[in-house]
Structures are given as structure tokens and as C-alpha cells.
Write a protein that holds these residues in place. Sequence first.
Motif, PDB file in Angstrom:
ATOM      1  N   GLY A   1       0.811  -1.212   0.000  1.00 22.49           N
ATOM      2  CA  GLY A   1       0.000   0.000   0.000  1.00 22.49           C
ATOM      3  C   GLY A   1       0.842   1.259   0.000  1.00 22.49           C
ATOM      4  N   MET A   2       1.909   1.255   0.778  1.00 24.24           N
ATOM      5  CA  MET A   2       2.755   2.433   0.857  1.00 24.24           C
ATOM      6  C   MET A   2       3.521   2.679  -0.439  1.00 24.24           C
ATOM      7  N   LYS A   3       3.738   1.636  -1.218  1.00 28.11           N
ATOM      8  CA  LYS A   3       4.374   1.830  -2.524  1.00 28.11           C
ATOM      9  C   LYS A   3       3.480   2.686  -3.413  1.00 28.11           C
ATOM     10  N   GLN A   4       2.174   2.432  -3.359  1.00 28.05           N
ATOM     11  CA  GLN A   4       1.221   3.230  -4.137  1.00 28.05           C
ATOM     12  C   GLN A   4       1.166   4.658  -3.619  1.00 28.05           C
ATOM     13  N   VAL A   5       1.127   4.800  -2.299  1.00 24.03           N
ATOM     14  CA  VAL A   5       1.082   6.132  -1.695  1.00 24.03           C
ATOM     15  C   VAL A   5       2.330   6.925  -2.045  1.00 24.03           C
ATOM     16  N   ASN A   6       3.475   6.280  -1.983  1.00 27.49           N
ATOM     17  CA  ASN A   6       4.737   6.968  -2.291  1.00 27.49           C
ATOM     18  C   ASN A   6       4.772   7.458  -3.730  1.00 27.49           C
ATOM     19  N   GLU A   7       4.168   6.701  -4.640  1.00 24.53           N
ATOM     20  CA  GLU A   7       4.123   7.141  -6.032  1.00 24.53           C
ATOM     21  C   GLU A   7       3.183   8.331  -6.190  1.00 24.53           C
ATOM     22  N   LEU A   8       2.041   8.267  -5.529  1.00 27.55           N
ATOM     23  CA  LEU A   8       1.073   9.365  -5.597  1.00 27.55           C
ATOM     24  C   LEU A   8       1.635  10.654  -5.013  1.00 27.55           C
ATOM     25  N   THR A   9       2.437  10.528  -3.969  1.00 25.45           N
ATOM     26  CA  THR A   9       2.946  11.705  -3.261  1.00 25.45           C
ATOM     27  C   THR A   9       4.375  12.070  -3.652  1.00 25.45           C
ATOM     28  N   SER A  10       4.929  11.406  -4.645  1.00 27.18           N
ATOM     29  CA  SER A  10       6.276  11.727  -5.091  1.00 27.18           C
ATOM     30  C   SER A  10       6.316  13.160  -5.631  1.00 27.18           C
ATOM     31  N   GLU A  11       7.497  13.668  -5.847  1.00 22.67           N
ATOM     32  CA  GLU A  11       7.647  15.060  -6.294  1.00 22.67           C
ATOM     33  C   GLU A  11       6.855  15.337  -7.570  1.00 22.67           C
ATOM     34  N   ASN A  12       6.875  14.401  -8.491  1.00 22.96           N
ATOM     35  CA  ASN A  12       6.154  14.582  -9.754  1.00 22.96           C
ATOM     36  C   ASN A  12       4.750  14.000  -9.731  1.00 22.96           C
ATOM     37  N   GLY A  13       4.448  13.216  -8.698  1.00 23.11           N
ATOM     38  CA  GLY A  13       3.127  12.627  -8.606  1.00 23.11           C
ATOM     39  C   GLY A  13       2.936  11.467  -9.563  1.00 23.11           C
ATOM     40  N   MET A  14       1.729  10.917  -9.594  1.00 22.60           N
ATOM     41  CA  MET A  14       1.413   9.821 -10.494  1.00 22.60           C
ATOM     42  C   MET A  14       0.768  10.366 -11.758  1.00 22.60           C
ATOM     43  N   HIS A  15      -0.442  10.880 -11.654  1.00 26.33           N
ATOM     44  CA  HIS A  15      -1.127  11.459 -12.806  1.00 26.33           C
ATOM     45  C   HIS A  15      -0.607  12.860 -13.120  1.00 26.33           C
ATOM     46  N   SER A  16      -0.096  13.553 -12.117  1.00 29.16           N
ATOM     47  CA  SER A  16       0.468  14.885 -12.342  1.00 29.16           C
ATOM     48  C   SER A  16       1.624  14.816 -13.323  1.00 29.16           C
ATOM     49  N   LYS A  17       2.431  13.787 -13.185  1.00 29.31           N
ATOM     50  CA  LYS A  17       3.583  13.617 -14.066  1.00 29.31           C
ATOM     51  C   LYS A  17       3.131  13.467 -15.511  1.00 29.31           C
ATOM     52  N   GLU A  18       2.110  12.649 -15.738  1.00 23.88           N
ATOM     53  CA  GLU A  18       1.577  12.434 -17.078  1.00 23.88           C
ATOM     54  C   GLU A  18       0.968  13.721 -17.628  1.00 23.88           C
ATOM     55  N   PHE A  19       0.236  14.429 -16.774  1.00 31.06           N
ATOM     56  CA  PHE A  19      -0.426  15.668 -17.186  1.00 31.06           C
ATOM     57  C   PHE A  19       0.595  16.705 -17.648  1.00 31.06           C
TER      58      PHE A  19
END
Length: 267
Positions: A100-118
Motif C-alpha cells: 500500500g505504501m508503494k502506491q502512496v509513495n508514487e502518488l505523493t512523489s515530487e512529480n506525482g502519479m497522474h500529475s507527471k503524465e499531465f
Amino acid sequence: MNKMSKMNKVKQFFNLSIMLAFTACFLLTGCGKSNKSGETTDAAGENTSETTRFINGTYAVMTMQNEGDYNLVGGQDSSMKESIKQMLQQWWSISDLNSGMKQVNELTSENGMHSKEFVSEVKELGIDKMSKEEFETKLAAITNPEQKIHFQLLYDAYSDLGYKAVTGWDLGRANFLLTSFYVADFTDENTALDKALEVTKRIQKTFKSWDEYNRSYMYGYLYWSNEDPKDSSSKYTQRQGFISELKKDSKSPFQVKWDTKLEKDWK
């Protein structure tokens, strides 16, 4: 643009599958526990702090979608433990706190998950340097309806909130996951709140108000789902309705002042 169209179709299918499965899960388990008391209390019946209410507000739209109670951390009580565990496993491939924390860490990373794609799309298409006239010319040349909706979204979101336009979606979902870990009994309530507080402070720093945060959250939802915001029967329209309800509800988390000092007031 063919690559974008293919990606959007995948997102549409995934979005529909999640909504259908999660709705079925909640209907089968009798999870319709919408807040009707109007009281601001937690699962133990104690007064909920302003900080906890603020945290709850960051994923309140999802709580409403799931017919939960915005007074509860995670939006649900312990009776929903197995249903939440099933949801986390089936749709996030989360089986324990570590995954679960792997998913959270990706969402909250500097570039984010969907933010990076956007951000990548905005730069690749030159939207960040595009005038209104240039945008309208390019939009008029697009014949594929899905691509047209997507291109319009990219322009509107960037014009409104810049590169942080969908950051609210990533961070709000991170808090949803963190508090769901508590409901699923992957961690205790205080630990879940500790981690969610870190994310919430970032949300508060990134956005100026509940309104701005919710716009970012909904831009992100549209980016993820590729729904037509003009479709009155869409989940997007339904979620906008939840936001309107929460804004009018005198007891909702959205009534907590945005500049509230967020601090740990649990053990």
C-alpha cells in the motif's frame, strides 16, 4: 494523437470497471452508511478535531461516492474491513501495508502519479505556450470526440491551475488510501493520521482554498476517467453534486477554515 486516444479508452474501461465493482461491493455488504446525524464525531463517539476533519475533507467526495460518513477516518467503520481489503487488493493490488505504501509513495512523489503524465502532455503539446487563438484553431481541427474532450481538458486545467492542475487528485487519493489502510486493519488509526497529516499539510500549502483544491481534484478525475464534463449522467457530474452538497452542509469538513493550523492532536 492515436496514442492518446488509445490511452483514454483504457482509462475509460478501467474507470468503469472500478465504479461497477466498488458499487456492487458496497451494495452487497450493506455499506450505505451516509452521514445523517449531522454530528461531528469519530468512530468512538468523541469530538473530531479540526485537523482530523480537514484530513477527512481531502477525500470527502470519495466518501460521499461510497455512501460513507465523513466524520469517520477512512469514511467507514470496522464493519467494512473485509470489503475495503477486497477493494484494495482488486483495484490497487494492495494486500498489506508495504504494498500500500508503494502506491502512496508514487502518488505523493515530487512529480506525482497522474500529475507527471499531465505535465508531460501539456509540454509535449505546447499547451503551456499556447495562446487562446492557437488553442481554438487546434481544437477545431480535432475530429475525434474523445481527443477533443481530452485536449479541452488539458487546456482548461492548465489555464486555471498551471502544472499543479491535477495534483489534488493524486494527493487526495493518497489520503484515501492511507485512511483505508486503517479501516482494513493494516495499521492503527494514529499511524494512518500521522501519515495523512503530512500529505494534508502539502495539500494546504499547494492550494489556496477548498474551492481550488476541489477544482484540482476534479480536473484530475476528468484526466483519469476521460469523461465528458458536459454529460449530466456522468460520475463527474455526480461528484460535482457531492461537492455542492458538502459546501452547503454546515457540519461538513469543507466548513473547516483552509488556513487552520494543522497539528497532531492524537497520541
